[in-house]
Design an enzyme around this catalytic site. Structure first.
Site, mmCIF file in Angstrom:
data_model
loop_
_atom_site.group_PDB
_atom_site.id
_atom_site.type_symbol
_atom_site.label_atom_id
_atom_site.label_comp_id
_atom_site.label_asym_id
_atom_site.label_seq_id
_atom_site.Cartn_x
_atom_site.Cartn_y
_atom_site.Cartn_z
ATOM 1 N N TYR A 97 -7.108 -1.839 0.633
ATOM 2 C CA TYR A 97 -7.146 -0.465 -0.129
ATOM 3 C C TYR A 97 -8.033 -0.972 -1.380
ATOM 4 O O TYR A 97 -7.804 -1.708 -2.079
ATOM 5 C CB TYR A 97 -5.703 -0.039 -0.539
ATOM 6 N N ASP B 153 -12.462 -7.589 -4.384
ATOM 7 C CA ASP B 153 -11.515 -6.513 -5.310
ATOM 8 C C ASP B 153 -10.361 -7.040 -5.823
ATOM 9 O O ASP B 153 -9.104 -7.678 -5.001
ATOM 10 C CB ASP B 153 -10.959 -5.199 -4.283
ATOM 11 N N LYS C 255 -5.984 -3.054 -13.413
ATOM 12 C CA LYS C 255 -4.410 -3.277 -13.893
ATOM 13 C C LYS C 255 -4.276 -4.332 -14.944
ATOM 14 O O LYS C 255 -4.372 -3.910 -16.176
ATOM 15 C CB LYS C 255 -3.903 -4.069 -12.450
HETATM 16 N N1 HOZ Z 1 -1.994 2.681 -5.066
HETATM 17 C C1 HOZ Z 1 -0.869 2.243 -6.210
HETATM 18 C C2 HOZ Z 1 -0.034 1.201 -5.395
HETATM 19 N N2 HOZ Z 1 -1.042 0.321 -4.614
HETATM 20 C C3 HOZ Z 1 0.150 3.328 -6.448
HETATM 21 C C4 HOZ Z 1 -0.112 3.659 -7.936
HETATM 22 C C5 HOZ Z 1 0.906 4.474 -8.451
HETATM 23 O O1 HOZ Z 1 1.475 5.367 -7.776
HETATM 24 O O2 HOZ Z 1 1.120 4.476 -9.450
#
Ligand code: HOZ
Length: 453
Positions: free
Chosen positions: A146, A241, A269
Protein backbone atom coordinates in the site's frame (compact mmCIF):
# COMPACT_ATOMS: atom_id res chain seq x y z
CA UNK A 1 -16.41 10.29 35.45
CA UNK A 2 -17.24 10.13 31.73
CA UNK A 3 -20.12 12.32 30.54
CA UNK A 4 -22.87 10.22 28.86
CA UNK A 5 -23.35 12.89 26.17
CA UNK A 6 -19.73 12.27 25.17
CA UNK A 7 -19.99 8.48 25.13
CA UNK A 8 -18.36 6.69 22.20
CA UNK A 9 -21.71 5.23 21.13
CA UNK A 10 -23.35 8.68 20.95
CA UNK A 11 -20.38 10.26 19.27
CA UNK A 12 -20.29 7.53 16.63
CA UNK A 13 -23.99 8.04 15.87
CA UNK A 14 -23.39 11.80 15.44
CA UNK A 15 -20.17 11.18 13.53
CA UNK A 16 -22.03 9.03 10.99
CA UNK A 17 -24.26 12.03 10.24
CA UNK A 18 -21.36 14.36 9.49
CA UNK A 19 -18.50 12.12 8.27
CA UNK A 20 -18.78 9.25 5.75
CA UNK A 21 -18.89 6.13 7.89
CA UNK A 22 -18.27 8.29 10.94
CA UNK A 23 -14.51 8.47 10.31
CA UNK A 24 -11.81 10.26 8.33
CA UNK A 25 -9.90 7.09 7.45
CA UNK A 26 -11.81 3.88 6.76
CA UNK A 27 -10.11 1.25 8.97
CA UNK A 28 -10.92 3.30 12.08
CA UNK A 29 -14.64 2.49 11.72
CA UNK A 30 -14.10 -1.15 12.87
CA UNK A 31 -15.88 -2.41 9.72
CA UNK A 32 -13.61 -5.45 9.54
CA UNK A 33 -13.96 -6.47 13.19
CA UNK A 34 -17.51 -5.41 13.97
CA UNK A 35 -18.78 -3.19 16.77
CA UNK A 36 -18.25 0.53 17.17
CA UNK A 37 -14.96 2.30 17.75
CA UNK A 38 -14.17 3.89 21.08
CA UNK A 39 -13.67 7.63 20.69
CA UNK A 40 -10.34 8.72 22.06
CA UNK A 41 -10.11 11.50 24.58
CA UNK A 42 -6.33 11.61 25.17
CA UNK A 43 -3.20 9.50 25.28
CA UNK A 44 0.11 9.42 27.13
CA UNK A 45 3.03 7.02 26.81
CA UNK A 46 1.68 3.65 25.68
CA UNK A 47 -1.83 4.36 26.96
CA UNK A 48 -4.99 5.50 25.16
CA UNK A 49 -7.94 6.86 27.15
CA UNK A 50 -11.41 6.90 25.62
CA UNK A 51 -14.30 9.24 26.32
CA UNK A 52 -16.04 6.48 28.30
CA UNK A 53 -13.27 6.48 30.88
CA UNK A 54 -11.56 3.27 29.72
CA UNK A 55 -7.83 2.94 29.14
CA UNK A 56 -5.95 0.69 26.76
CA UNK A 57 -2.37 -0.41 26.09
CA UNK A 58 -2.09 0.92 22.55
CA UNK A 59 -0.55 -1.06 19.68
CA UNK A 60 -1.93 1.13 16.89
CA UNK A 61 0.24 4.09 18.01
CA UNK A 62 -1.31 6.25 15.29
CA UNK A 63 -0.32 3.53 12.78
CA UNK A 64 3.40 3.96 13.26
CA UNK A 65 4.58 7.54 13.81
CA UNK A 66 4.78 7.38 17.60
CA UNK A 67 8.06 5.55 18.14
CA UNK A 68 8.64 7.66 21.27
CA UNK A 69 5.14 7.02 22.63
CA UNK A 70 2.14 9.34 22.93
CA UNK A 71 2.57 12.97 23.92
CA UNK A 72 6.18 13.10 25.13
CA UNK A 73 6.41 16.15 27.44
CA UNK A 74 9.52 17.57 25.77
CA UNK A 75 7.82 17.46 22.39
CA UNK A 76 4.76 19.22 23.81
CA UNK A 77 6.99 21.98 25.15
CA UNK A 78 8.82 22.35 21.82
CA UNK A 79 5.52 22.50 19.92
CA UNK A 80 4.02 25.11 22.26
CA UNK A 81 7.14 27.24 21.82
CA UNK A 82 7.00 26.86 18.02
CA UNK A 83 3.25 27.65 17.90
CA UNK A 84 3.84 30.94 19.72
CA UNK A 85 6.17 31.98 16.88
CA UNK A 86 3.52 31.28 14.22
CA UNK A 87 1.83 28.16 12.86
CA UNK A 88 2.40 28.58 9.12
CA UNK A 89 4.29 31.08 6.98
CA UNK A 90 4.23 29.77 3.41
CA UNK A 91 7.84 30.92 3.26
CA UNK A 92 11.17 29.20 3.98
CA UNK A 93 12.30 28.54 7.57
CA UNK A 94 15.48 27.27 9.21
CA UNK A 95 13.47 24.33 10.57
CA UNK A 96 13.11 22.76 7.09
CA UNK A 97 16.85 23.02 6.56
CA UNK A 98 17.53 21.41 9.94
CA UNK A 99 15.15 18.49 9.38
CA UNK A 100 16.40 18.07 5.80
CA UNK A 101 19.99 17.86 7.03
CA UNK A 102 18.99 15.31 9.67
CA UNK A 103 17.24 13.14 7.07
CA UNK A 104 20.27 13.32 4.79
CA UNK A 105 22.56 12.28 7.62
CA UNK A 106 20.38 9.31 8.63
CA UNK A 107 19.51 8.13 5.10
CA UNK A 108 22.58 8.64 2.86
CA UNK A 109 20.77 7.68 -0.39
CA UNK A 110 18.82 10.93 0.10
CA UNK A 111 20.96 13.80 -1.16
CA UNK A 112 18.01 16.15 -1.49
CA UNK A 113 14.62 15.90 0.19
CA UNK A 114 11.25 17.55 -0.45
CA UNK A 115 8.82 17.77 2.48
CA UNK A 116 5.12 17.20 1.85
CA UNK A 117 2.17 16.55 4.15
CA UNK A 118 1.55 12.80 3.96
CA UNK A 119 2.97 9.53 2.72
CA UNK A 120 0.37 9.56 -0.05
CA UNK A 121 1.73 12.86 -1.37
CA UNK A 122 5.27 11.52 -1.15
CA UNK A 123 4.58 8.40 -3.23
CA UNK A 124 2.45 10.22 -5.84
CA UNK A 125 5.17 12.83 -6.28
CA UNK A 126 8.01 10.31 -6.38
CA UNK A 127 6.28 8.42 -9.19
CA UNK A 128 5.69 11.64 -11.13
CA UNK A 129 9.38 12.42 -10.81
CA UNK A 130 10.36 8.89 -11.88
CA UNK A 131 8.10 9.16 -14.94
CA UNK A 132 9.59 12.53 -15.86
CA UNK A 133 13.16 11.32 -15.34
CA UNK A 134 12.76 8.16 -17.43
CA UNK A 135 10.23 9.37 -20.00
CA UNK A 136 8.25 6.18 -19.30
CA UNK A 137 4.73 5.77 -17.91
CA UNK A 138 4.28 2.33 -16.36
CA UNK A 139 5.10 1.38 -12.80
CA UNK A 140 5.43 -1.96 -11.04
CA UNK A 141 3.96 -2.39 -7.58
CA UNK A 142 3.45 -5.51 -5.47
CA UNK A 143 0.12 -7.10 -4.62
CA UNK A 144 -0.70 -6.22 -1.01
CA UNK A 145 1.70 -3.28 -0.79
CA UNK A 146 0.00 0.00 0.00
CA UNK A 147 1.44 3.33 -1.03
CA UNK A 148 -1.34 5.65 0.05
CA UNK A 149 -4.46 6.45 -1.90
CA UNK A 150 -3.07 7.93 -5.12
CA UNK A 151 -4.92 6.55 -8.17
CA UNK A 152 -1.92 4.66 -9.51
CA UNK A 153 -1.55 2.70 -6.27
CA UNK A 154 -5.13 1.58 -5.65
CA UNK A 155 -4.64 -1.58 -7.65
CA UNK A 156 -4.37 -4.72 -5.53
CA UNK A 157 -3.60 -2.42 -2.60
CA UNK A 158 -3.15 -3.57 0.98
CA UNK A 159 -4.09 -1.79 4.21
CA UNK A 160 -7.67 -0.45 4.44
CA UNK A 161 -8.30 -1.29 0.78
CA UNK A 162 -7.75 -4.99 1.48
CA UNK A 163 -9.44 -4.78 4.87
CA UNK A 164 -12.62 -3.46 3.26
CA UNK A 165 -12.44 -5.84 0.33
CA UNK A 166 -11.81 -3.15 -2.32
CA UNK A 167 -8.14 -3.74 -3.20
CA UNK A 168 -8.77 -2.12 -6.59
CA UNK A 169 -10.85 1.02 -6.05
CA UNK A 170 -13.70 2.21 -8.23
CA UNK A 171 -12.97 5.72 -9.49
CA UNK A 172 -9.45 4.89 -10.67
CA UNK A 173 -9.38 5.60 -14.44
CA UNK A 174 -8.83 2.44 -16.51
CA UNK A 175 -5.79 3.98 -18.20
CA UNK A 176 -4.17 4.73 -14.85
CA UNK A 177 -4.84 1.22 -13.57
CA UNK A 178 -3.46 -0.22 -16.80
CA UNK A 179 -0.17 1.58 -16.22
CA UNK A 180 0.22 -0.17 -12.85
CA UNK A 181 1.71 -3.63 -13.24
CA UNK A 182 1.45 -6.05 -10.36
CA UNK A 183 4.26 -8.28 -9.14
CA UNK A 184 4.38 -10.78 -6.31
CA UNK A 185 6.11 -9.75 -3.08
CA UNK A 186 9.06 -11.96 -2.21
CA UNK A 187 9.02 -13.52 -5.67
CA UNK A 188 12.29 -12.26 -7.20
CA UNK A 189 11.42 -13.65 -10.65
CA UNK A 190 8.11 -11.80 -10.97
CA UNK A 191 9.73 -8.39 -11.55
CA UNK A 192 12.25 -9.17 -14.35
CA UNK A 193 9.39 -11.00 -16.06
CA UNK A 194 7.26 -7.84 -16.08
CA UNK A 195 10.21 -5.62 -17.00
CA UNK A 196 10.96 -7.87 -19.99
CA UNK A 197 7.32 -8.00 -21.08
CA UNK A 198 7.05 -4.17 -20.88
CA UNK A 199 10.61 -3.46 -22.03
CA UNK A 200 11.52 0.24 -22.08
CA UNK A 201 8.13 1.29 -20.69
CA UNK A 202 8.51 0.91 -16.91
CA UNK A 203 9.55 4.07 -15.09
CA UNK A 204 9.85 2.61 -11.60
CA UNK A 205 9.39 -0.34 -9.30
CA UNK A 206 7.89 0.80 -6.01
CA UNK A 207 8.01 -1.44 -2.96
CA UNK A 208 7.60 -1.37 0.79
CA UNK A 209 10.99 -2.94 1.58
CA UNK A 210 9.42 -4.44 4.70
CA UNK A 211 5.79 -4.90 3.76
CA UNK A 212 3.57 -3.48 6.47
CA UNK A 213 0.17 -3.10 4.86
CA UNK A 214 -0.82 -6.72 4.26
CA UNK A 215 0.22 -7.20 7.84
CA UNK A 216 3.98 -7.35 8.39
CA UNK A 217 5.83 -9.42 5.80
CA UNK A 218 9.63 -9.10 5.90
CA UNK A 219 11.59 -9.42 2.64
CA UNK A 220 13.08 -12.83 1.91
CA UNK A 221 16.83 -13.02 1.52
CA UNK A 222 17.88 -11.76 -1.89
CA UNK A 223 14.50 -10.18 -2.70
CA UNK A 224 15.54 -6.51 -2.37
CA UNK A 225 18.98 -6.96 -4.02
CA UNK A 226 17.13 -8.78 -6.82
CA UNK A 227 14.89 -5.73 -7.34
CA UNK A 228 17.93 -3.44 -7.44
CA UNK A 229 19.60 -5.62 -10.08
CA UNK A 230 16.43 -5.91 -12.20
CA UNK A 231 15.88 -2.12 -12.13
CA UNK A 232 19.51 -1.48 -13.10
CA UNK A 233 19.30 -3.92 -15.97
CA UNK A 234 16.12 -2.37 -17.38
CA UNK A 235 16.77 1.32 -16.66
CA UNK A 236 13.86 1.60 -14.21
CA UNK A 237 14.13 3.51 -10.94
CA UNK A 238 13.77 1.69 -7.63
CA UNK A 239 11.52 3.51 -5.17
CA UNK A 240 11.46 2.38 -1.56
CA UNK A 241 8.26 3.35 0.21
CA UNK A 242 9.70 3.64 3.71
CA UNK A 243 6.69 5.44 5.15
CA UNK A 244 6.41 2.67 7.76
CA UNK A 245 9.91 1.17 7.77
CA UNK A 246 11.76 4.52 7.68
CA UNK A 247 13.44 5.20 11.05
CA UNK A 248 11.60 2.10 12.37
CA UNK A 249 13.33 -0.97 10.88
CA UNK A 250 16.60 0.81 11.72
CA UNK A 251 17.73 4.40 12.19
CA UNK A 252 18.57 4.50 8.47
CA UNK A 253 15.41 2.57 7.51
CA UNK A 254 15.10 -0.78 5.76
CA UNK A 255 17.65 0.33 3.16
CA UNK A 256 20.29 0.47 5.92
CA UNK A 257 19.15 -2.79 7.50
CA UNK A 258 19.16 -4.71 4.18
CA UNK A 259 22.01 -2.83 2.47
CA UNK A 260 20.12 -1.91 -0.70
CA UNK A 261 20.24 1.66 -2.04
CA UNK A 262 17.07 2.85 -3.79
CA UNK A 263 16.97 5.72 -6.29
CA UNK A 264 14.11 7.44 -4.47
CA UNK A 265 12.77 7.01 -0.95
CA UNK A 266 9.34 7.98 0.38
CA UNK A 267 8.99 8.81 4.05
CA UNK A 268 6.15 9.60 6.44
CA UNK A 269 4.97 8.74 9.93
CA UNK A 270 8.05 8.92 12.24
CA UNK A 271 9.53 11.82 10.25
CA UNK A 272 6.62 13.94 11.49
CA UNK A 273 6.79 12.88 15.14
CA UNK A 274 2.98 12.53 15.16
CA UNK A 275 2.23 15.61 13.04
CA UNK A 276 1.27 15.38 9.36
CA UNK A 277 4.53 15.12 7.39
CA UNK A 278 5.71 13.13 4.40
CA UNK A 279 8.88 13.46 2.38
CA UNK A 280 10.56 12.06 -0.68
CA UNK A 281 14.17 12.24 -1.64
CA UNK A 282 17.04 10.71 -3.52
CA UNK A 283 20.01 11.58 -5.67
CA UNK A 284 20.50 15.30 -6.28
CA UNK A 285 20.49 14.76 -10.04
CA UNK A 286 16.94 13.33 -9.80
CA UNK A 287 15.54 15.65 -7.15
CA UNK A 288 16.83 18.77 -8.92
CA UNK A 289 14.36 18.02 -11.72
CA UNK A 290 11.66 19.29 -9.33
CA UNK A 291 10.38 22.85 -9.63
CA UNK A 292 11.81 25.39 -9.10
CA UNK A 293 15.20 23.95 -10.23
CA UNK A 294 13.54 21.75 -12.84
CA UNK A 295 10.23 21.41 -14.67
CA UNK A 296 8.52 18.65 -12.60
CA UNK A 297 5.82 20.44 -10.67
CA UNK A 298 4.87 19.70 -7.08
CA UNK A 299 3.95 22.22 -4.38
CA UNK A 300 2.07 22.62 -1.08
CA UNK A 301 0.84 25.46 1.12
CA UNK A 302 1.56 23.61 4.35
CA UNK A 303 4.66 21.74 3.16
CA UNK A 304 7.54 22.23 5.59
CA UNK A 305 5.09 23.54 8.18
CA UNK A 306 6.98 24.85 11.23
CA UNK A 307 5.04 22.78 13.79
CA UNK A 308 5.45 19.60 11.75
CA UNK A 309 9.16 20.31 11.22
CA UNK A 310 9.61 20.92 14.96
CA UNK A 311 8.02 17.56 15.77
CA UNK A 312 10.10 15.80 13.12
CA UNK A 313 13.35 17.31 14.39
CA UNK A 314 12.52 16.25 17.93
CA UNK A 315 11.54 12.71 16.87
CA UNK A 316 14.62 12.08 14.69
CA UNK A 317 17.02 13.68 17.18
CA UNK A 318 15.91 11.23 19.85
CA UNK A 319 16.53 8.02 17.88
CA UNK A 320 19.35 6.12 19.56
CA UNK A 321 20.96 2.70 19.18
CA UNK A 322 19.78 1.59 22.67
CA UNK A 323 16.21 2.55 21.70
CA UNK A 324 16.31 0.20 18.69
CA UNK A 325 17.80 -2.62 20.80
CA UNK A 326 15.09 -2.18 23.41
CA UNK A 327 12.30 -2.02 20.79
CA UNK A 328 13.58 -5.16 19.06
CA UNK A 329 13.67 -6.99 22.42
CA UNK A 330 10.10 -5.92 23.15
CA UNK A 331 9.01 -6.99 19.65
CA UNK A 332 10.59 -10.42 20.11
CA UNK A 333 9.06 -10.77 23.59
CA UNK A 334 5.57 -9.95 22.30
CA UNK A 335 5.92 -12.20 19.23
CA UNK A 336 7.20 -15.15 21.31
CA UNK A 337 4.49 -14.59 23.90
CA UNK A 338 1.74 -14.58 21.26
CA UNK A 339 3.15 -17.74 19.65
CA UNK A 340 3.27 -19.55 22.98
CA UNK A 341 -0.22 -18.41 23.93
CA UNK A 342 -1.58 -19.63 20.59
CA UNK A 343 0.25 -22.94 20.94
CA UNK A 344 -1.22 -23.45 24.41
CA UNK A 345 -4.72 -22.62 23.14
CA UNK A 346 -4.33 -24.82 20.06
CA UNK A 347 -5.00 -21.92 17.67
CA UNK A 348 -2.94 -21.81 14.43
CA UNK A 349 -1.10 -18.48 14.47
CA UNK A 350 1.87 -17.19 12.50
CA UNK A 351 3.51 -14.14 14.02
CA UNK A 352 5.64 -12.12 11.59
CA UNK A 353 7.90 -9.64 13.32
CA UNK A 354 10.31 -6.99 12.02
CA UNK A 355 11.89 -5.26 15.01
CA UNK A 356 9.21 -3.25 16.76
CA UNK A 357 6.32 -4.02 14.40
CA UNK A 358 4.55 -7.33 14.09
CA UNK A 359 1.39 -9.05 12.89
CA UNK A 360 -0.20 -12.22 14.26
CA UNK A 361 -1.85 -13.95 11.28
CA UNK A 362 -4.60 -16.48 12.01
CA UNK A 363 -3.08 -19.00 9.67
CA UNK A 364 -0.65 -21.92 10.07
CA UNK A 365 1.77 -20.01 7.79
CA UNK A 366 4.25 -19.17 6.55
CA UNK A 367 3.03 -15.73 5.49
CA UNK A 368 5.35 -14.40 2.79
CA UNK A 369 3.13 -12.57 0.30
CA UNK A 370 -0.36 -11.23 -0.36
CA UNK A 371 -1.87 -14.64 -1.14
CA UNK A 372 -0.65 -16.19 2.11
CA UNK A 373 -1.54 -13.04 4.11
CA UNK A 374 -5.09 -12.95 2.80
CA UNK A 375 -5.50 -16.67 3.53
CA UNK A 376 -5.66 -15.68 7.23
CA UNK A 377 -8.91 -16.23 9.09
CA UNK A 378 -10.23 -12.68 9.46
CA UNK A 379 -13.23 -13.77 11.55
CA UNK A 380 -10.82 -15.29 14.08
CA UNK A 381 -8.82 -12.04 14.09
CA UNK A 382 -12.02 -10.07 14.70
CA UNK A 383 -12.91 -12.21 17.71
CA UNK A 384 -9.35 -12.01 19.04
CA UNK A 385 -9.38 -8.23 18.56
CA UNK A 386 -12.52 -7.87 20.68
CA UNK A 387 -11.18 -10.30 23.27
CA UNK A 388 -8.20 -7.98 23.65
CA UNK A 389 -10.16 -4.72 23.51
CA UNK A 390 -12.40 -5.98 26.30
CA UNK A 391 -9.25 -6.59 28.35
CA UNK A 392 -7.81 -3.11 27.85
CA UNK A 393 -5.52 -3.84 24.90
CA UNK A 394 -5.97 -1.86 21.64
CA UNK A 395 -4.60 -3.73 18.60
CA UNK A 396 -5.26 -2.57 15.03
CA UNK A 397 -8.87 -3.25 13.97
CA UNK A 398 -7.72 -5.26 10.96
CA UNK A 399 -5.81 -8.46 10.29
CA UNK A 400 -3.81 -6.65 7.61
CA UNK A 401 -1.96 -4.03 9.65
CA UNK A 402 1.08 -3.90 11.90
CA UNK A 403 1.12 -3.74 15.71
CA UNK A 404 3.52 -0.98 16.75
CA UNK A 405 5.68 -0.84 19.85
CA UNK A 406 7.18 2.36 21.19
CA UNK A 407 9.75 3.59 23.68
CA UNK A 408 6.88 4.00 26.13
CA UNK A 409 5.88 0.31 26.14
CA UNK A 410 7.32 -1.73 28.99
CA UNK A 411 7.99 -5.43 29.49
CA UNK A 412 5.09 -5.34 31.94
CA UNK A 413 2.80 -3.99 29.21
CA UNK A 414 3.92 -6.75 26.87
CA UNK A 415 3.48 -9.49 29.48
CA UNK A 416 0.05 -8.17 30.32
CA UNK A 417 -0.82 -8.18 26.62
CA UNK A 418 0.35 -11.78 26.29
CA UNK A 419 -1.82 -12.85 29.26
CA UNK A 420 -4.82 -11.08 27.72
CA UNK A 421 -4.04 -12.70 24.36
CA UNK A 422 -3.90 -16.12 26.05
CA UNK A 423 -7.37 -15.60 27.51
CA UNK A 424 -8.75 -14.25 24.20
CA UNK A 425 -7.24 -17.17 22.27
CA UNK A 426 -8.69 -19.72 24.70
CA UNK A 427 -12.15 -18.17 24.13
CA UNK A 428 -11.53 -18.43 20.42
CA UNK A 429 -10.74 -22.11 20.68
CA UNK A 430 -14.06 -22.84 22.39
CA UNK A 431 -16.09 -25.42 20.49
CA UNK A 432 -19.09 -23.06 20.12
CA UNK A 433 -17.13 -21.22 17.41
CA UNK A 434 -17.09 -17.79 19.00
CA UNK A 435 -14.81 -16.46 16.30
CA UNK A 436 -17.59 -16.38 13.76
CA UNK A 437 -20.33 -15.41 16.16
CA UNK A 438 -18.53 -12.28 17.38
CA UNK A 439 -18.13 -10.74 13.97
CA UNK A 440 -20.36 -7.74 13.37
CA UNK A 441 -22.06 -8.08 16.75
CA UNK A 442 -23.10 -4.92 18.57
CA UNK A 443 -20.58 -4.84 21.40
CA UNK A 444 -21.34 -2.85 24.51
CA UNK A 445 -18.20 -1.61 26.23
CA UNK A 446 -17.61 -3.26 29.54
CA UNK A 447 -17.20 -0.44 32.00
CA UNK A 448 -14.39 -1.47 34.33
CA UNK A 449 -11.64 -3.59 32.72
CA UNK A 450 -9.20 -0.96 31.46
CA UNK A 451 -5.45 -1.18 30.98
CA UNK A 452 -4.92 0.56 34.31
CA UNK A 453 -7.49 -1.36 36.35
N1 HOZ B 1 -3.67 3.51 6.16
C1 HOZ B 1 -3.40 3.46 7.56
C2 HOZ B 1 -2.95 2.12 7.97
N2 HOZ B 1 -1.91 1.53 7.22
C3 HOZ B 1 -4.60 3.84 8.38
C4 HOZ B 1 -4.55 5.25 8.75
C5 HOZ B 1 -5.63 5.66 9.76
O1 HOZ B 1 -6.73 5.18 9.72
O2 HOZ B 1 -5.34 6.52 10.57
Amino acid sequence: MASPSRSSARLFTRACQVLPGGVDSPVRAFGAVGGKPPFIDRARGARLYDVDGRSYIDYVMSWGPLIHGHAPRELGTALARAARRGTSFGAPTALEVELGALVRRLVPSIERVRFVNSGTEATMSAVRLARAATGRERIVKFAGCYHGHGDAFLVQAGSGATTLGVPTSPGVPKGTAADTLIARYNDPASVPKLLRAHRGRVAAVIVEPVAGNMGVVPPAEGFLPGLRAACDEHGALLIFDEVISGFRTAKGGAQAAYGVRPDLTCLGKIIGGGLPVGAYGGRAELMDRLAPTGPVYQAGTLSGNPLAMTAGIWALSNLTAPLYRRLAALGARLADGLREAAGAAGVPLTVNVAGSVLTPFFHAGPVTDYASATAADTAAYAAFFHGLLDRGIYPPPSQFEGWFLSAAHTERDVDRTVRAAGAALRELALPDGRAGSLRGRERPHRPSRGADS
